[in-house]
Write a protein that holds these residues in place. Structure first.
Motif, PDB file in Angstrom:
ATOM      1  N   LEU A   1      33.066 -17.085  75.745  1.00  0.00           N
ATOM      2  CA  LEU A   1      34.334 -16.536  75.278  1.00  0.00           C
ATOM      3  C   LEU A   1      35.320 -17.675  75.015  1.00  0.00           C
ATOM      4  N   PRO A   2      36.290 -17.442  74.118  1.00  0.00           N
ATOM      5  CA  PRO A   2      37.345 -18.443  73.914  1.00  0.00           C
ATOM      6  C   PRO A   2      38.227 -18.518  75.156  1.00  0.00           C
ATOM      7  N   ASP A   3      38.944 -19.598  75.274  1.00  0.00           N
ATOM      8  CA  ASP A   3      39.831 -19.759  76.432  1.00  0.00           C
ATOM      9  C   ASP A   3      40.965 -18.743  76.413  1.00  0.00           C
ATOM     10  N   ASN A   4      41.451 -18.424  75.212  1.00  0.00           N
ATOM     11  CA  ASN A   4      42.544 -17.461  75.063  1.00  0.00           C
ATOM     12  C   ASN A   4      42.175 -16.450  73.976  1.00  0.00           C
ATOM     13  N   ASP A   5      42.958 -15.369  73.926  1.00  0.00           N
ATOM     14  CA  ASP A   5      42.679 -14.322  72.938  1.00  0.00           C
ATOM     15  C   ASP A   5      42.691 -14.885  71.516  1.00  0.00           C
ATOM     16  N   VAL A   6      41.743 -14.417  70.726  1.00  0.00           N
ATOM     17  CA  VAL A   6      41.687 -14.754  69.301  1.00  0.00           C
ATOM     18  C   VAL A   6      41.671 -13.448  68.522  1.00  0.00           C
ATOM     19  N   THR A   7      42.582 -13.310  67.578  1.00  0.00           N
ATOM     20  CA  THR A   7      42.700 -12.083  66.783  1.00  0.00           C
ATOM     21  C   THR A   7      42.064 -12.273  65.408  1.00  0.00           C
ATOM     22  N   ILE A   8      41.178 -11.348  65.059  1.00  0.00           N
ATOM     23  CA  ILE A   8      40.571 -11.339  63.727  1.00  0.00           C
ATOM     24  C   ILE A   8      41.248 -10.212  62.952  1.00  0.00           C
ATOM     25  N   SER A   9      41.987 -10.554  61.933  1.00  0.00           N
ATOM     26  CA  SER A   9      42.716  -9.544  61.163  1.00  0.00           C
ATOM     27  C   SER A   9      42.308  -9.608  59.688  1.00  0.00           C
ATOM     28  N   GLY A  10      42.586  -8.522  58.993  1.00  0.00           N
ATOM     29  CA  GLY A  10      42.296  -8.487  57.558  1.00  0.00           C
ATOM     30  C   GLY A  10      40.878  -8.081  57.213  1.00  0.00           C
ATOM     31  N   LEU A  11      40.141  -7.536  58.180  1.00  0.00           N
ATOM     32  CA  LEU A  11      38.792  -7.070  57.878  1.00  0.00           C
ATOM     33  C   LEU A  11      38.905  -5.860  56.953  1.00  0.00           C
ATOM     34  N   SER A  12      38.438  -6.014  55.744  1.00  0.00           N
ATOM     35  CA  SER A  12      38.647  -4.977  54.731  1.00  0.00           C
ATOM     36  C   SER A  12      37.452  -4.923  53.788  1.00  0.00           C
ATOM     37  N   THR A  13      37.108  -3.734  53.360  1.00  0.00           N
ATOM     38  CA  THR A  13      35.979  -3.548  52.446  1.00  0.00           C
ATOM     39  C   THR A  13      36.356  -2.548  51.371  1.00  0.00           C
ATOM     40  N   SER A  14      35.898  -2.788  50.151  1.00  0.00           N
ATOM     41  CA  SER A  14      36.188  -1.853  49.068  1.00  0.00           C
ATOM     42  C   SER A  14      34.901  -1.379  48.404  1.00  0.00           C
ATOM     43  N   PHE A  15      34.923  -0.113  48.007  1.00  0.00           N
ATOM     44  CA  PHE A  15      33.832   0.491  47.253  1.00  0.00           C
ATOM     45  C   PHE A  15      34.403   0.999  45.944  1.00  0.00           C
ATOM     46  N   LEU A  16      33.792   0.634  44.827  1.00  0.00           N
ATOM     47  CA  LEU A  16      34.213   1.163  43.532  1.00  0.00           C
ATOM     48  C   LEU A  16      33.093   2.023  42.973  1.00  0.00           C
ATOM     49  N   TYR A  17      33.346   3.338  42.925  1.00  0.00           N
ATOM     50  CA  TYR A  17      32.372   4.270  42.371  1.00  0.00           C
ATOM     51  C   TYR A  17      32.752   4.637  40.947  1.00  0.00           C
ATOM     52  N   VAL A  18      31.764   4.714  40.084  1.00  0.00           N
ATOM     53  CA  VAL A  18      31.993   5.062  38.686  1.00  0.00           C
ATOM     54  C   VAL A  18      31.048   6.185  38.295  1.00  0.00           C
ATOM     55  N   GLN A  19      31.349   6.862  37.199  1.00  0.00           N
ATOM     56  CA  GLN A  19      30.471   7.932  36.767  1.00  0.00           C
ATOM     57  C   GLN A  19      29.135   7.348  36.331  1.00  0.00           C
TER      58      GLN A  19
END
Length: 222
Positions: free
Chosen positions: A203-221
């Motif tokens: 583990l890291p010595d102190n808290d580590v924050t992972i932010s911005g985890l994002s995923t996109s799906f583009l569906y088309v006909q």
């Protein structure tokens, strides 16, 4: 003189009758043609309606969900969502993991195909604090897992365990069929974890924050 006048009057009457007859005959041979039409451009809700219809998450190995997906309590077939947001978790030890089962459903009448799948569509930030901040950030950056794959119970057997959008993977979601509603579903597994590789992870010595985890799906006909 009177005879001539009578003759002219008769001729005049005949001429008038002839003109009148000609006019009536012309009208009888005339015909208007009409075409009356109506077109409706259907709203998305009936023709094009691809969205998330369920999400549920669980934890293992000292992981804790501090904030669930905002939509988790209300999402359903009747109340679909195009965005899932708000999930926050704490991974307290090596091996900690959050796993979410997600359903994408086509409730429209047109087949939908996944055109673009982008994992980490936003800007991911790994931020530590305190002493050894750089070392902590480097440790976490190289070891956390954020992934989305087709679930083991996905409706397309050959896609199970595969990353959406991968060449050769069937990403199509068929149009809604009331006789077989589950055929228009695709099942996904989202995983966030800090794996214990070969039982050597620290583990890291102190808290580590992972932010911005994002995923996109583009569906088309399709």
């Amino acid at each position: 003189m009177e005879k001539n006048t009578r003759t002219k009057n008769i001729l005049l009457v005949v001429l008038l009758v002839a003109v009148l007859t000609l006019s009536i005959s012309y009208a009888a041979l005339s015909q208007y043609l009409y075409i009356n039409s109506t077109a409706v451009v259907s709203g998305k809700s009936t023709v094009w309606n691809v969205a998330f219809t369920s999400v549920s998450c669980n934890t293992s190995q000292y992981a804790e969900i501090t904030t669930p997906f905002t939509q988790a309590a209300t999402i359903s077939d009747a109340n679909p969502a195009t965005t899932l947001s708000g999930l926050s978790a704490t991974l307290k030890a090596p091996g900690a993991q959050v796993t979410c089962a997600i359903t994408v459903k086509n409730q429209g009448s047109i087949d939908a195909d996944l055109s673009t799948f982008t994992l980490n569509a936003g800007t991911v930030s790994v931020t530590g604090s305190g002493t050894n901040q750089s070392a902590d950030e480097a440790l976490v950056s190289g070891n956390y897992i954020y992934s989305i794959v087709y679930a083991n119970d996905d409706t397309v057997a050959s896609a199970q365990g595969q990353v959406p959008g991968t060449s050769g993977v069937d990403d199509t979601i068929p149009a809604y069929d009331s006789t077989d509603p589950t055929a228009s579903e695709r099942h996904l597994t989202l995983t966030i974890s800090y794996p214990d590789t070969n039982n050597t992870q620290t583990l890291p010595d102190n808290d580590v924050t992972i932010s911005g985890l994002s995923t996109s799906f583009l569906y088309v006909q399709n």
